[in-house]
Design a protein around this motif. Structure first.
Motif, short mmCIF file in Angstrom:
data_model
loop_
_atom_site.label_atom_id
_atom_site.label_comp_id
_atom_site.label_asym_id
_atom_site.label_seq_id
_atom_site.Cartn_x
_atom_site.Cartn_y
_atom_site.Cartn_z
N TRP A 162 5.91 59.23 -12.99
CA TRP A 162 7.31 58.82 -12.95
C TRP A 162 7.55 57.60 -13.82
N PHE A 163 6.61 56.65 -13.75
CA PHE A 163 6.79 55.43 -14.52
C PHE A 163 6.31 55.58 -15.96
N ALA A 164 5.28 56.40 -16.15
CA ALA A 164 4.70 56.50 -17.50
C ALA A 164 5.42 57.50 -18.37
N TRP A 165 6.22 58.38 -17.75
CA TRP A 165 6.85 59.45 -18.53
C TRP A 165 7.71 58.91 -19.67
N PRO A 166 8.57 57.92 -19.46
CA PRO A 166 9.36 57.42 -20.60
C PRO A 166 8.48 56.86 -21.70
N ALA A 167 7.42 56.15 -21.31
CA ALA A 167 6.54 55.59 -22.34
C ALA A 167 5.79 56.69 -23.08
N LEU A 203 0.01 61.87 -4.99
CA LEU A 203 1.09 60.89 -4.92
C LEU A 203 0.94 59.84 -6.02
N ALA A 204 -0.30 59.40 -6.22
CA ALA A 204 -0.53 58.42 -7.29
C ALA A 204 -0.19 59.02 -8.64
N LEU A 205 -0.54 60.29 -8.81
CA LEU A 205 -0.22 60.96 -10.08
C LEU A 205 1.28 61.08 -10.27
N ALA A 206 1.98 61.40 -9.18
CA ALA A 206 3.43 61.54 -9.28
C ALA A 206 4.09 60.21 -9.60
N VAL A 207 3.66 59.15 -8.89
CA VAL A 207 4.25 57.84 -9.14
C VAL A 207 3.91 57.35 -10.55
N GLY A 208 2.64 57.54 -10.92
CA GLY A 208 2.25 57.13 -12.27
C GLY A 208 3.00 57.89 -13.34
N LEU A 256 2.57 70.67 -2.05
CA LEU A 256 3.99 70.30 -2.15
C LEU A 256 4.17 69.12 -3.10
N LEU A 257 3.28 68.15 -3.00
CA LEU A 257 3.39 66.99 -3.89
C LEU A 257 3.21 67.41 -5.34
N LEU A 258 2.23 68.27 -5.57
CA LEU A 258 2.00 68.72 -6.94
C LEU A 258 3.18 69.53 -7.45
N LEU A 259 3.75 70.34 -6.58
CA LEU A 259 4.91 71.13 -6.98
C LEU A 259 6.08 70.23 -7.33
N GLY A 260 6.28 69.19 -6.50
CA GLY A 260 7.36 68.25 -6.79
C GLY A 260 7.15 67.54 -8.11
N LEU A 261 5.89 67.18 -8.37
CA LEU A 261 5.58 66.51 -9.63
C LEU A 261 5.87 67.43 -10.81
N LEU A 262 5.39 68.66 -10.71
CA LEU A 262 5.60 69.59 -11.82
C LEU A 262 7.07 69.91 -12.02
N SER A 263 7.79 70.05 -10.92
CA SER A 263 9.21 70.36 -11.06
C SER A 263 9.97 69.19 -11.67
N GLY A 264 9.51 67.96 -11.41
CA GLY A 264 10.17 66.81 -12.00
C GLY A 264 9.91 66.70 -13.48
N LEU A 265 8.71 67.11 -13.88
CA LEU A 265 8.36 66.98 -15.29
C LEU A 265 8.82 68.17 -16.11
#
Lengths: 142, 138
Positions: free
Chosen positions: B85-90, B78-83, A9-18
């Motif tokens: 989130w912050f690194a995407w604009p850069a 989670l760390a990848l998502a947070v990272g 789920l976390l990976l899916l959320g990440l991919l959907s956000g990007l």
């Protein structure tokens, strides 16, 4: 199963956000182009500019903004001329690479290539309108 | 009595022959013999699966690690998502909205503004030498 559910789920959320939105991925939607007169003397913002009023007010120091002309065309754009007041605007391409040409009569003024993300406005400005006012072109893809 | 210290000399061919005979009489090394013996017995019985699974031996060291794997994977995601989130604009800073521009008339300056707070991108041509128009509603 539970072991892979949470990371999945976390990976899916990440991919959907990007990932780009479906409309962006398909490159479709409608491109709205508005010619706006930014005035140093006349206060107030045209209600027709309500969706971009905050962006205009936060970006420029003009007193008021009045919509002069408006046109729209589907994306990807096909280089059809859009008459906006004294200007002719031609757009070609999709959201990822939209080529914009601004002409005044036979005089070419500005060429630019831009990437439109979501409903984020793109403003091309600096066209003299006389009396210290300025014309800006506001592009929004929806 | 005088000790007999004489050593009997044996020809090397004889030695080689004796060693070869001894080697030939030794059974061939067969470390897998017990396995094959059991295998043939089981095949004779018609067994096609292992007899009794019993309790699978568990690795004491590996078990805690495997139990922490989902949590570690979740933390990594989670760390990848947070990272991200912050690194995407850069990461996309070089990919601005305005990719190219060309002003075909004399002008003083060109400003490109990508304002993340107001979510607007601006290409502003300052001092454009173009005819001023009042504009009209279309």
């Amino acid at each position: 199963m539970k072991r892979i559910l949470l990371p999945g789920l976390l990976l899916l959320g990440l991919l959907s956000g990007l990932a780009p939105t479906a409309a962006e991925a398909r490159g479709d939607g409608t491109l709205s182009v508005r010619l706006v007169r930014a005035s140093r003397h006349t206060a107030g913002t045209d209600p027709a500019l309500q969706d971009v009023a905050n962006a205009l007010g936060a970006s420029f120091a003009f007193q008021g903004y009045q919509r002069v002309a408006q046109a729209a065309q589907p994306l990807p754009a096909d280089d059809r001329p859009l008459r906006l007041g004294p200007y002719t605007v031609r757009c070609r391409g999709g959201r990822q690479s939209l080529e914009i040409r601004v002409e005044q009569g036979r005089q070419r003024l500005l060429n630019t290539t831009a990437r439109l993300t979501g409903a984020r406005p793109l403003i091309l400005g600096g066209f003299p309108a006389g009396n210290g006012d300025i014309f800006v072109l506001v592009f929004v893809a929806r | 009595m005088k000790a007999n210290n004489r050593t009997r000399r044996v020809p090397w061919r004889t030695v080689r022959s004796v060693l070869a005979t001894q080697a030939a009489n030794l059974p061939a090394p067969s470390p897998a013999a017990p396995f094959w013996a059991e295998f043939h017995v089981r095949r004779a019985r018609g067994e096609t699966v292992a007899s009794a699974p019993g309790n699978r031996p568990r690795l004491r060291l590996a078990t805690p690690v495997l139990q922490w794997t989902p949590l570690a994977a979740a933390a990594a995601a989670l760390a990848l998502a947070v990272g991200g989130w912050f690194a995407w604009p850069a990461l996309n800073a070089h990919r601005g909205v305005i990719r190219s521009y060309e002003v075909a008339v004399p002008h003083r300056a060109v400003l490109i503004l990508d304002n993340p707070s107001t979510q607007v991108s601006i290409l502003w041509v300052e001092g454009m030498d173009a005819p001023a128009n009042g504009g009209s509603e279309s």
